[in-house]
Enzyme design. Structure first.
Site, PDB file in Angstrom:
ATOM      1  N   LYS A  15      18.720 103.973  -5.513  1.00 21.80           N
ATOM      2  CA  LYS A  15      19.093 103.817  -6.799  1.00 21.80           C
ATOM      3  C   LYS A  15      18.632 102.687  -7.408  1.00 21.80           C
ATOM      4  O   LYS A  15      18.289 101.509  -6.592  1.00 21.80           O
ATOM      5  CB  LYS A  15      20.345 104.256  -6.992  1.00 21.80           C
ATOM      6  CG  LYS A  15      20.901 105.567  -6.119  1.00 21.80           C
ATOM      7  CD  LYS A  15      20.076 106.874  -6.414  1.00 21.80           C
ATOM      8  CE  LYS A  15      20.668 107.946  -5.291  1.00 21.80           C
ATOM      9  NZ  LYS A  15      19.895 109.057  -5.479  1.00 21.80           N
TER      10      LYS A  15
HETATM   11  C1  LIG Z   1      21.175 110.240  -4.581  1.00 23.71           C
HETATM   12  C2  LIG Z   1      21.523 111.317  -5.422  1.00 23.71           C
HETATM   13  C3  LIG Z   1      23.022 111.722  -4.853  1.00 23.71           C
HETATM   14  C4  LIG Z   1      23.686 111.541  -3.504  1.00 23.71           C
HETATM   15  O1  LIG Z   1      24.039 110.199  -3.586  1.00 23.71           O
HETATM   16  P1  LIG Z   1      24.744 109.461  -2.194  1.00 23.71           P
HETATM   17  O2  LIG Z   1      25.393 108.087  -2.820  1.00 23.71           O
HETATM   18  O3  LIG Z   1      23.519 109.202  -1.443  1.00 23.71           O
HETATM   19  O4  LIG Z   1      25.805 110.448  -1.661  1.00 23.71           O
HETATM   20  C5  LIG Z   1      23.411 112.957  -5.702  1.00 23.71           C
HETATM   21  N1  LIG Z   1      22.606 113.402  -6.929  1.00 23.71           N
HETATM   22  C6  LIG Z   1      21.447 112.988  -7.013  1.00 23.71           C
HETATM   23  C7  LIG Z   1      20.988 113.525  -8.383  1.00 23.71           C
HETATM   24  C8  LIG Z   1      21.146 111.827  -6.609  1.00 23.71           C
HETATM   25  O5  LIG Z   1      19.800 111.421  -6.656  1.00 23.71           O
END
Ligand SMILES: *Cc1c(COP(=O)(O)O)cnc(C)c1O
Length: 392
Positions: A187
């Site tokens: 992210k």
């Molecule tokens: C990355 C992601 C998640 C999960 O996030 P984590 O912090 O890895 O649990 C959930 N939803 C979307 C759309 C994502 O891109």
């Protein structure tokens, strides 16, 4: 030739120093850094409450529990998202109900939501996919008509904005009932792993804080600071979804960098848009007039006669790493089990998006020359000449 990766977190001595400070302080979890990170994050997105947790998947789980999602309930969402969106629904014993995405984007098609609502629908989980805000105006209006809470999966959308009643506001205010963020390295900002819940509802926030640390009635900070002996109790089933102070200290440094990171990401995205708008055989991402993406990912849709794998290989051969578009949950083995989900519309756009889209490299440290290299590689890899050769 060195390869241009798809993503790269922005981390340096500032984060190292922050973690060092925490370790030497002797308080390494659920302490002052977590509290400060929560406050600074709430300020940044304009939320009344922010509660830090271990990742976005656990954030989604607590959000669903807070709005009352329970065994046998239904939750409307998309299949075209990371698997965690639907997994969190299943952790509650509820059934994800998948609707299709829009034709000209990667977010839920608001036109399809109403037909998916049943008496068992307990929530809508909308996703700001790839950092692009989904159509919250319409989603929130539909949900309000049916008294259904809206949870925003804002995993990718830290720093994205939406035009709301004439003003640009950050995703996470929130515009639904609860927003969930991720700080995974893929992210725009990262704490290694990490998550955040934002809400305007103090009762939800109280529940998040209770459930994230085993349902324990007294927080460590309160007990630590008390002049009286306190015995804790465990009135409800809780979880261990805590964020550590090392993570939070990194998060605070990342938050300071965020405006510059997003500014640079937007610069690169507009460069891609400008240079690739004339490229044949590709459709560029669509940013509605009411949305400002943080460009967590820049996703191109290839003409249907181009082979996704061939184009990606061609790009790799030219030194450019790419990823294919977002997955579809309903096509995975974990969702082949009867009762694991329900599909109420054709998922044609979702499947097409997975099969025909590719994600280009985009990270703040990219230099002009990298951007040019990606543009030229894409132009060469999707040229009509190559397409015809492949078709023939
Ligand atoms: C990355 C992601 C998640 C999960 O996030 P984590 O912090 O890895 O649990 C959930 N939803 C979307 C759309 C994502 O891109």
């Amino acid at each position: 030739m060195s390869q241009i990766p798809v993503a790269k977190p922005v981390l340096d001595e500032h984060e190292v120093e922050a973690v060092r400070r925490v370790i030497l302080s002797g308080w390494v979890t659920q302490g002052p850094e977590v509290a400060a990170f929560e406050e600074e994050f709430a300020d940044f997105v304009g939320a009344r409450h922010a509660c830090a947790v271990s990742n976005c998947t656990t954030a989604l789980h607590l959000a669903l529990k807070a709005v009352g999602v329970d065994a046998g309930d239904e939750v409307i969402t998309v299949s075209h998202t990371f698997i965690a969106t639907a997994n969190a629904i299943r952790y509650c014993g509820a059934v994800p109900v998948f609707v299709d995405i829009e034709k000209d984007g990667y977010n839920i098609d608001p036109d399809l939501i109403e037909a998916a609502i049943t008496p068992r629908t307990k929530a809508i989980v909308c996703v700001h996919q790839l950092g692009m805000p989904c159509d919250l105006h319409r989603i929130v209006a539909i949900a309000a008509r049916h008294c259904i809470p809206v949870i925003e999966d804002a995993a990718c959308a830290t720093g994205s904005e939406i035009l709301w009643k004439g003003r640009w506001e950050k995703i996470g205010k929130p515009h639904g009932d609860i927003a969930c963020f991720s700080f995974h390295p893929r992210k725009v900002v990262t704490t290694g792993d990490g998550g955040m819940l934002t809400t305007a509802n103090p009762e939800y926030d109280r529940k998040f804080r209770l459930w994230r640390q085993h349902g324990m009635s007294v927080t460590d900070a309160v007990r630590h600071g008390s002049k009286q002996v306190i015995f804790e109790s465990y009135p409800e089933l809780g979880y261990n979804y805590r964020m550590t102070d090392m993570q939070a200290a990194v998060g605070r440094e990342q938050l300071k960098r965020l405006p510059a990171i997003i500014a640079r990401r937007r610069e690169i995205a507009s460069h891609y848009t400008e240079k690739l708008s004339s490229a044949a055989n590709v459709e560029l991402p669509n940013e509605p007039t009411w949305a400002r993406s943080n460009w967590q990912s820049f996703c191109l849709k290839l003409a249907s006669y181009l082979d996704q794998r061939d184009v990606m290989q061609e790009l790799l051969d030219r030194g450019v790493s790419t990823r294919r578009g977002i997955m579809n949950i309903h096509l995975e083995g974990a969702y082949s089990v009867p009762g694991s989900h329900r599909v109420v519309t054709s998922l044609q756009q979702s499947v097409a998006a997975q099969q025909h889209s590719i994600i280009l490299p985009l990270f703040a440290q990219m230099e002009g020359i990298d951007v040019t290299c990606v543009v030229e590689a894409v132009q060469a890899s999707v040229s009509p000449h190559l397409a015809i050769e492949r078709v023939g």
